[in-house]
Enzyme design. Sequence first.
Site, PDB file in Angstrom:
ATOM      1  N   THR A  19       2.698  -0.845  -0.722  1.00 61.68           N
ATOM      2  CA  THR A  19       1.561  -0.122  -0.175  1.00 61.68           C
ATOM      3  C   THR A  19       1.616  -0.137   1.349  1.00 61.68           C
ATOM      4  O   THR A  19       2.101  -1.108   1.935  1.00 61.68           O
ATOM      5  CB  THR A  19       0.277  -0.831  -0.650  1.00 61.68           C
ATOM      6  OG1 THR A  19       0.150  -0.616  -2.046  1.00 61.68           O
ATOM      7  CG2 THR A  19      -0.960  -0.333   0.059  1.00 61.68           C
ATOM      8  N   THR A  54      -3.401  -5.687   1.106  1.00 63.27           N
ATOM      9  CA  THR A  54      -2.364  -5.209   0.198  1.00 63.27           C
ATOM     10  C   THR A  54      -1.999  -6.332  -0.752  1.00 63.27           C
ATOM     11  O   THR A  54      -2.207  -7.503  -0.437  1.00 63.27           O
ATOM     12  CB  THR A  54      -1.127  -4.736   0.990  1.00 63.27           C
ATOM     13  OG1 THR A  54      -0.104  -4.332   0.070  1.00 63.27           O
ATOM     14  CG2 THR A  54      -0.555  -5.811   1.899  1.00 63.27           C
TER      15      THR A  54
HETATM   16  N1  ASP Z   1      -2.914  -3.168  -3.657  1.00 61.32           N
HETATM   17  C1  ASP Z   1      -2.159  -2.137  -4.321  1.00 61.32           C
HETATM   18  C2  ASP Z   1      -2.725  -1.899  -5.690  1.00 61.32           C
HETATM   19  O1  ASP Z   1      -3.032  -2.860  -6.374  1.00 61.32           O
HETATM   20  C3  ASP Z   1      -0.717  -2.448  -4.439  1.00 61.32           C
HETATM   21  C4  ASP Z   1      -0.095  -2.998  -3.179  1.00 61.32           C
HETATM   22  O2  ASP Z   1      -0.778  -3.312  -2.217  1.00 61.32           O
HETATM   23  O3  ASP Z   1       1.121  -3.119  -3.120  1.00 61.32           O
HETATM   24  O4  ASP Z   1      -2.809  -0.771  -6.098  1.00 61.32           O
END
Ligand code: ASP
Length: 305
Positions: free
Chosen positions: A181, A232
């Site tokens: 992300t 994230t």
């Molecule tokens: N937080 C994001 C999600 O759970 C994934 C990520 O941050 O890599 O959709």
Amino acid sequence: MPIALVVHGGAWDIPDDQVEAHHAGCQAALKVGWQLLRQGASALDVCEASLRVMEDDPIFDAGIGSVLTTAGTVELDAAVMDGTTLRYGAVANLRRIRNPISLARKVLEGPATMLVGEGAEQFAIDHEIPLIENHELIVERERALWEAWKASGAVLHHGQPRNIQQIADPPYASEVGGHDTVGVIALDQHGNLVAANSTGGTLFKLPGRIGDTALIGAGLYADSQIGAAVCTGWGESITRVALARRAIDLLERGLAPQSAAESAIRSLARQPLGGSGGCILLAPNGQIGMAWNTRRMAYAYQVEG
Ligand code: ASP
């Protein structure tokens, strides 16, 4: 008032052979955003421009190159919050938009705070943002991973087969590459703080699943008086503790950004949650805080002076 910009490319177990590409992708986004910021662009414009660079880079789990759902599709979420007006725009479950952050920006400027699915796509058409086919967002790396999982119920990770249950569960979820992300916080010359995020979500997520990224208070928060946060990681855990707002509350109570970020991540990791991820904070004075409890986190930043 110092200008400042921080970008990140996710907090997971970025594989050794992808570290350089993550550095390069973060640097490229920083460069584009910093140039605009120095020319006097607004924090909102800078966040959108920087995030578009990362959405267009297939190394990240945002825009093209995102991870696939169990159905083999890409579903994208994004959000942006303006810390001065406290306006917020989010989009989720998008299948046909190349740059979700630009649509989130349009939502911020409109009457709603969040649009999902077909309604969001219609809003895109109304604002002359073109729709693409879902397969245009899929890259070979992700298709091969999905096909391997589909064929055998397992993917190879460090030479070891891991099945779908293990992958869907931390800590394995954090160890399979490609959960990257992206997020940005910008502070412009007028003291406006803006936070923005974009993601394809977690690997082999259920169709329709929405994590923290697009949720105000969970994946991001901005208040130009106090500070801005982007988060994230494992979205279900981040959402349960409203991590971004928690970090901002700590800043408001007087903690320095670094202490606030570390404390927020400790609360994410606490039992019974056992969450994993990263959190970046930027204060109105340009001070940055960042913490993560995953193996790695990709980031780049620049502060005037
Ligand atoms: N937080 C994001 C999600 O759970 C994934 C990520 O941050 O890599 O959709």
